[in-house]
Design a protein around this motif. Structure first.
Motif, mmCIF file in Angstrom:
data_model
loop_
_atom_site.group_PDB
_atom_site.id
_atom_site.type_symbol
_atom_site.label_atom_id
_atom_site.label_comp_id
_atom_site.label_asym_id
_atom_site.label_seq_id
_atom_site.Cartn_x
_atom_site.Cartn_y
_atom_site.Cartn_z
ATOM 1 N N GLY A 45 0.801 -1.220 0.000
ATOM 2 C CA GLY A 45 0.000 0.000 0.000
ATOM 3 C C GLY A 45 0.833 1.269 0.000
ATOM 4 N N GLY A 46 2.149 1.120 0.101
ATOM 5 C CA GLY A 46 3.033 2.275 0.090
ATOM 6 C C GLY A 46 3.512 2.657 1.481
ATOM 7 N N GLU A 47 4.658 3.303 1.519
ATOM 8 C CA GLU A 47 5.261 3.688 2.791
ATOM 9 C C GLU A 47 4.396 4.683 3.540
ATOM 10 N N GLN A 48 3.825 5.658 2.823
ATOM 11 C CA GLN A 48 3.051 6.697 3.493
ATOM 12 C C GLN A 48 1.829 6.135 4.208
ATOM 13 N N LEU A 49 1.241 5.095 3.621
ATOM 14 C CA LEU A 49 0.050 4.508 4.239
ATOM 15 C C LEU A 49 0.389 3.948 5.622
ATOM 16 N N LEU A 50 1.532 3.277 5.739
ATOM 17 C CA LEU A 50 1.918 2.741 7.045
ATOM 18 C C LEU A 50 2.337 3.849 8.001
ATOM 19 N N ARG A 51 3.091 4.813 7.495
ATOM 20 C CA ARG A 51 3.554 5.892 8.385
ATOM 21 C C ARG A 51 2.383 6.717 8.903
ATOM 22 N N ALA A 52 1.321 6.810 8.121
ATOM 23 C CA ALA A 52 0.138 7.538 8.578
ATOM 24 C C ALA A 52 -0.540 6.823 9.740
ATOM 25 N N ARG A 53 -0.247 5.540 9.913
ATOM 26 C CA ARG A 53 -0.844 4.762 10.996
ATOM 27 C C ARG A 53 0.122 4.528 12.151
ATOM 28 N N ALA A 54 1.276 5.171 12.123
ATOM 29 C CA ALA A 54 2.253 5.010 13.196
ATOM 30 C C ALA A 54 1.621 5.391 14.536
ATOM 31 N N GLY A 55 1.778 4.524 15.518
ATOM 32 C CA GLY A 55 1.233 4.767 16.842
ATOM 33 C C GLY A 55 -0.205 4.344 17.009
ATOM 34 N N GLN A 56 -0.849 3.884 15.939
ATOM 35 C CA GLN A 56 -2.270 3.560 16.002
ATOM 36 C C GLN A 56 -2.500 2.058 16.099
ATOM 37 N N ASP A 57 -3.725 1.702 16.458
ATOM 38 C CA ASP A 57 -4.144 0.304 16.464
ATOM 39 C C ASP A 57 -4.577 -0.063 15.044
ATOM 40 N N ILE A 58 -3.938 -1.083 14.473
ATOM 41 C CA ILE A 58 -4.205 -1.441 13.082
ATOM 42 C C ILE A 58 -5.124 -2.656 12.965
ATOM 43 N N GLY A 59 -5.776 -3.027 14.055
ATOM 44 C CA GLY A 59 -6.659 -4.185 14.021
ATOM 45 C C GLY A 59 -7.739 -4.065 12.965
ATOM 46 N N ALA A 60 -8.366 -2.895 12.885
ATOM 47 C CA ALA A 60 -9.427 -2.699 11.888
ATOM 48 C C ALA A 60 -8.868 -2.735 10.475
ATOM 49 N N ASP A 61 -7.646 -2.222 10.288
ATOM 50 C CA ASP A 61 -7.038 -2.235 8.949
ATOM 51 C C ASP A 61 -6.752 -3.661 8.490
ATOM 52 N N LEU A 62 -6.380 -4.534 9.423
ATOM 53 C CA LEU A 62 -6.110 -5.919 9.059
ATOM 54 C C LEU A 62 -7.373 -6.624 8.594
ATOM 55 N N ASP A 63 -8.506 -6.262 9.204
ATOM 56 C CA ASP A 63 -9.759 -6.922 8.858
ATOM 57 C C ASP A 63 -10.461 -6.284 7.661
ATOM 58 N N GLY A 64 -10.015 -5.068 7.278
ATOM 59 C CA GLY A 64 -10.607 -4.404 6.137
ATOM 60 C C GLY A 64 -11.861 -3.643 6.513
ATOM 61 N N PRO A 65 -12.415 -2.824 5.567
ATOM 62 C CA PRO A 65 -11.938 -2.656 4.189
ATOM 63 C C PRO A 65 -10.640 -1.824 4.122
ATOM 64 N N PRO A 66 -9.967 -1.773 2.945
ATOM 65 C CA PRO A 66 -10.443 -2.256 1.648
ATOM 66 C C PRO A 66 -10.320 -3.750 1.456
ATOM 67 N N HIS A 67 -9.481 -4.460 2.236
ATOM 68 C CA HIS A 67 -9.433 -5.909 2.090
ATOM 69 C C HIS A 67 -8.977 -6.528 3.397
ATOM 70 N N ARG A 68 -9.388 -7.759 3.584
ATOM 71 C CA ARG A 68 -8.977 -8.493 4.779
ATOM 72 C C ARG A 68 -7.600 -9.101 4.523
#
Length: 372
Positions: A45-68
């Motif tokens: 998804g690109g470096e910026q996408l991950l850096r924008a989530r630095a410090g956050q809980d990514i549980g919802a991102d793992l389950d999606g959307p846009p994809h699981r």
């Protein structure tokens, strides 16, 4: 009785915040903390996408959307686990709020099969060369080889042979582009003389003259032909499923392509080493020389050689580059990473999806989106 595992390290939100301020990319899932600083460049998804989530809980991102995210992606995440988040009344990671009791507990959704590989209990001994070990995996090989890990691989005991099995990415253009340019100029000069003909096995009346104006057509045909060969080799040779009772076919598969799926970000094994590449390139050159008049076959070969260089450079970039969102290479990077982590039986094109469209082997999600 086996000794108990050492307790996980714990970090306060303030400690994590200091690492984020220093440029690290730490994320969390529940109370589990992961340092993705070394992975951001590889993320589809690109470096910026991950850096924008630095410090956050990514549980919802793992389950999606846009994809699981796939089981392999979740297992991959566990390799970057660094410890647990603890309560700290002096601050927090997100928006200055104190983490709740819910976020401080380990996420129960992390199933055992997603946990990081225990290198001492894996099916192979990672302290020794792997090539002669994998043949003993039998029916377990196919599942094992398609569970990627973030570490380099050693194949051979011999340092010399091992060095010949690896190479740096820039060896490909340095070695093959000069040959491509030489052949292109040489065969163009021959075509310009005007005495090249096809079908010379028949009478002169039925032979066809080959003018120099067809040089770019033949060259582009070579590039297109390589893209087809790239697809066919990847699909039918690299992704053959070796019989579980064949020690040597498992070894052959692993040395050809399995090692790349096991360690997809081993930078020394992302492009073909010069020695084995030379044998394959020589084989295709001989085939074209036998099938066509030398200037015609040679021109097609020169185009194919450029196609090969572009393929290897594209493949390296898809693993280590950070293309801009919306670009062609961004799409191809997402396409290729999905092939590695969740769709090993589809998405065989590296430099183009053309033949995946033609042979109906698009990655299922993409095929679904195309019909919307």
């Amino acid at each position: 009785m086996a000794p108990a595992p050492p307790p996980a390290a714990s970090f306060s939100p303030a400690e994590v915040q200091r690492r984020l301020a220093a440029g690290a990319c730490w994320v969390r899932r529940g109370a589990r903390l992961y340092d993705l600083s070394g992975f951001v460049q590889h993320h589809p998804g690109g470096e910026q996408l991950l850096r924008a989530r630095a410090g956050q809980d990514i549980g919802a991102d793992l389950d999606g959307p846009p994809h699981r995210h796939s089981a392999n992606a979740r297992r991959w995440l566990e390799q970057y686990y660094v410890g647990e988040l603890r309560a700290d009344l002096q601050g927090s990671i997100e928006n200055g709020s104190v983490p709740s009791a819910e976020t401080q507990t380990t996420d129960p959704a992390i199933e055992p099969r997603f946990k990081v590989v225990d290198w001492d209990k894996d099916l192979v001994d990672w302290k020794k060369p792997l090539l002669w070990q994998v043949g003993h995996l039998g029916e377990k090989y196919d599942e094992w080889v398609h569970q990627p890990v973030s570490r380099p691989i050693r194949l051979f005991h011999s340092d010399l042979v091992e060095s010949l099995s690896k190479t740096v990415w820039y060896s490909v253009p340095i070695i093959w582009l000069p040959l491509m340019l030489y052949l292109s100029w040489s065969y163009y000069q021959t075509l310009a003389q005007g005495d090249v003909r096809l079908f010379t096995t028949f009478t002169t009346e039925y032979s066809v003259a080959v003018p120099e104006s067809v040089f770019p057509v033949l060259f582009v045909l070579g590039i297109l032909l390589w893209s087809l060969i790239e697809y066919l080799i990847h699909r039918f040779l690299f992704h053959m499923k070796p019989p579980s009772d064949s020690y040597y076919l498992i070894i052959l598969h692993f040395v050809m392509h399995g090692q790349h799926h096991k360690a997809p970000f081993d930078g020394s094994r992302l492009v073909f080493p010069p020695v084995p590449a030379s044998l394959v390139i020589a084989f295709f050159y001989v085939i074209l020389r036998l099938a066509l008049p030398e200037p015609v076959g040679g021109t097609v070969f020169a185009g194919g050689l450029l196609g090969y260089v572009l393929y290897d450079m594209t493949h390296y970039y898809l693993h280590f580059g950070s293309p801009h969102k919306g670009s062609y290479l961004y799409s191809m990077k997402a396409h290729h990473v999905k092939h590695h982590f969740s769709h090993q039986k589809s998405g065989f094109g590296i430099s183009t999806k053309l033949w995946d469209y033609f042979f109906h082997t698009l990655i299922p999600e993409e095929a679904h989106l195309k019909t919307q």
